[in-house]
Design a protein around this motif. Structure first.
Motif, PDB file in Angstrom:
ATOM      1  N   TYR A 223       0.839  -1.191   0.000  1.00 40.41           N
ATOM      2  CA  TYR A 223       0.000   0.000   0.000  1.00 40.41           C
ATOM      3  C   TYR A 223       0.877   1.245   0.000  1.00 40.41           C
ATOM      4  O   TYR A 223       1.839   1.334   0.757  1.00 40.41           O
ATOM      5  CB  TYR A 223      -0.917   0.015   1.223  1.00 40.41           C
ATOM      6  CG  TYR A 223      -2.065  -0.963   1.124  1.00 40.41           C
ATOM      7  CD1 TYR A 223      -3.352  -0.525   0.843  1.00 40.41           C
ATOM      8  CD2 TYR A 223      -1.858  -2.331   1.301  1.00 40.41           C
ATOM      9  CE1 TYR A 223      -4.413  -1.415   0.748  1.00 40.41           C
ATOM     10  CE2 TYR A 223      -2.914  -3.233   1.206  1.00 40.41           C
ATOM     11  CZ  TYR A 223      -4.177  -2.770   0.931  1.00 40.41           C
ATOM     12  OH  TYR A 223      -5.223  -3.658   0.825  1.00 40.41           O
TER      13      TYR A 223
ATOM     14  N   ARG B  65      -4.762   9.314   1.638  1.00 32.68           N
ATOM     15  CA  ARG B  65      -5.344   8.068   1.144  1.00 32.68           C
ATOM     16  C   ARG B  65      -4.225   7.080   0.858  1.00 32.68           C
ATOM     17  O   ARG B  65      -3.135   7.465   0.452  1.00 32.68           O
ATOM     18  CB  ARG B  65      -6.136   8.303  -0.134  1.00 32.68           C
ATOM     19  CG  ARG B  65      -7.397   9.095   0.104  1.00 32.68           C
ATOM     20  CD  ARG B  65      -8.214   9.167  -1.143  1.00 32.68           C
ATOM     21  NE  ARG B  65      -9.450   9.888  -0.881  1.00 32.68           N
ATOM     22  CZ  ARG B  65     -10.453   9.931  -1.731  1.00 32.68           C
ATOM     23  NH1 ARG B  65     -10.369   9.308  -2.894  1.00 32.68           N
ATOM     24  NH2 ARG B  65     -11.540  10.600  -1.436  1.00 32.68           N
ATOM     25  N   CYS B  66      -4.526   5.807   1.072  1.00 33.48           N
ATOM     26  CA  CYS B  66      -3.572   4.744   0.780  1.00 33.48           C
ATOM     27  C   CYS B  66      -4.248   3.771  -0.182  1.00 33.48           C
ATOM     28  O   CYS B  66      -5.405   3.408   0.024  1.00 33.48           O
ATOM     29  CB  CYS B  66      -3.155   4.013   2.057  1.00 33.48           C
ATOM     30  SG  CYS B  66      -2.415   5.095   3.305  1.00 33.48           S
ATOM     31  N   HIS B  67      -3.517   3.383  -1.216  1.00 31.62           N
ATOM     32  CA  HIS B  67      -4.095   2.442  -2.176  1.00 31.62           C
ATOM     33  C   HIS B  67      -3.174   1.240  -2.363  1.00 31.62           C
ATOM     34  O   HIS B  67      -1.963   1.340  -2.224  1.00 31.62           O
ATOM     35  CB  HIS B  67      -4.386   3.105  -3.524  1.00 31.62           C
ATOM     36  CG  HIS B  67      -3.138   3.442  -4.291  1.00 31.62           C
ATOM     37  ND1 HIS B  67      -2.410   4.581  -4.062  1.00 31.62           N
ATOM     38  CD2 HIS B  67      -2.514   2.776  -5.270  1.00 31.62           C
ATOM     39  CE1 HIS B  67      -1.383   4.614  -4.866  1.00 31.62           C
ATOM     40  NE2 HIS B  67      -1.406   3.528  -5.617  1.00 31.62           N
ATOM     41  N   ARG B  68      -3.790   0.109  -2.664  1.00 30.85           N
ATOM     42  CA  ARG B  68      -3.028  -1.108  -2.913  1.00 30.85           C
ATOM     43  C   ARG B  68      -2.340  -0.954  -4.268  1.00 30.85           C
ATOM     44  O   ARG B  68      -2.985  -0.791  -5.279  1.00 30.85           O
ATOM     45  CB  ARG B  68      -3.945  -2.323  -2.911  1.00 30.85           C
ATOM     46  CG  ARG B  68      -3.191  -3.627  -3.023  1.00 30.85           C
ATOM     47  CD  ARG B  68      -4.165  -4.816  -2.953  1.00 30.85           C
ATOM     48  NE  ARG B  68      -3.446  -6.034  -3.159  1.00 30.85           N
ATOM     49  CZ  ARG B  68      -3.128  -6.535  -4.363  1.00 30.85           C
ATOM     50  NH1 ARG B  68      -3.483  -5.919  -5.460  1.00 30.85           N
ATOM     51  NH2 ARG B  68      -2.457  -7.657  -4.447  1.00 30.85           N
TER      52      ARG B  68
ATOM     53  N   LEU C  25      -8.555   0.652  -1.370  1.00 35.10           N
ATOM     54  CA  LEU C  25      -8.443   2.100  -1.190  1.00 35.10           C
ATOM     55  C   LEU C  25      -8.886   2.474   0.221  1.00 35.10           C
ATOM     56  O   LEU C  25     -10.024   2.207   0.619  1.00 35.10           O
ATOM     57  CB  LEU C  25      -9.288   2.856  -2.214  1.00 35.10           C
ATOM     58  CG  LEU C  25      -9.238   4.379  -2.127  1.00 35.10           C
ATOM     59  CD1 LEU C  25      -7.816   4.901  -2.354  1.00 35.10           C
ATOM     60  CD2 LEU C  25     -10.186   4.990  -3.146  1.00 35.10           C
TER      61      LEU C  25
END
Length: 122
Positions: free
Chosen positions: A35, A113-116, A99
């Motif tokens: 992430y 925000r953190c996303h894969r 997300l």
């Protein structure tokens, strides 16, 4: 005339039938993978500004790791709370598959925000 004992019993049963106000939802797991976390940019530059040192990997079960060490998290409904390790106390809301959005101490959604970004790298 209404029987007071019956009315009291009905009120008690109605209270048992309603779910607790603080229930968050079912326990579940985040998708495994790396992430990347970022803050929104502006119109004059990049759309997202990656936050170095905030990346983490979900490695399996309720476990994660960062460059500083590993830990665990708890996911209740859409709320993710990091319970042990370097991210202990951090909270995120699951917005969609892979997300997450930061939740502040006041309970409001934050900007990060953190996303894969991909599978777990060894």
């Amino acid at each position: 005339m209404i029987d007071l004992k019956k009315l009291t019993l009905l009120a008690a049963l109605a209270g048992l039938a309603s779910p607790p106000a603080m229930a968050q939802g079912r326990l579940s797991l985040l998708a495994q993978g790396e992430y990347v976390c970022a803050l929104p940019g502006d119109a004059t530059g990049a759309a997202w500004i990656v936050q170095e040192g905030r990346e983490f990997a979900v490695t399996g079960g309720s476990s994660y790791r960062t460059a500083q060490g590993s830990g665990t998290y708890l996911m209740e409904g859409k709320l993710v709370t990091f319970t042990r390790g370097p991210m202990r106390g951090a909270k995120f809301m699951l917005l969609g598959s892979g997300l997450l959005q930061q939740v502040g101490r006041d309970g409001k959604l934050g900007r990060m925000r953190c996303h894969r970004a991909g599978p777990v790298e060894d």
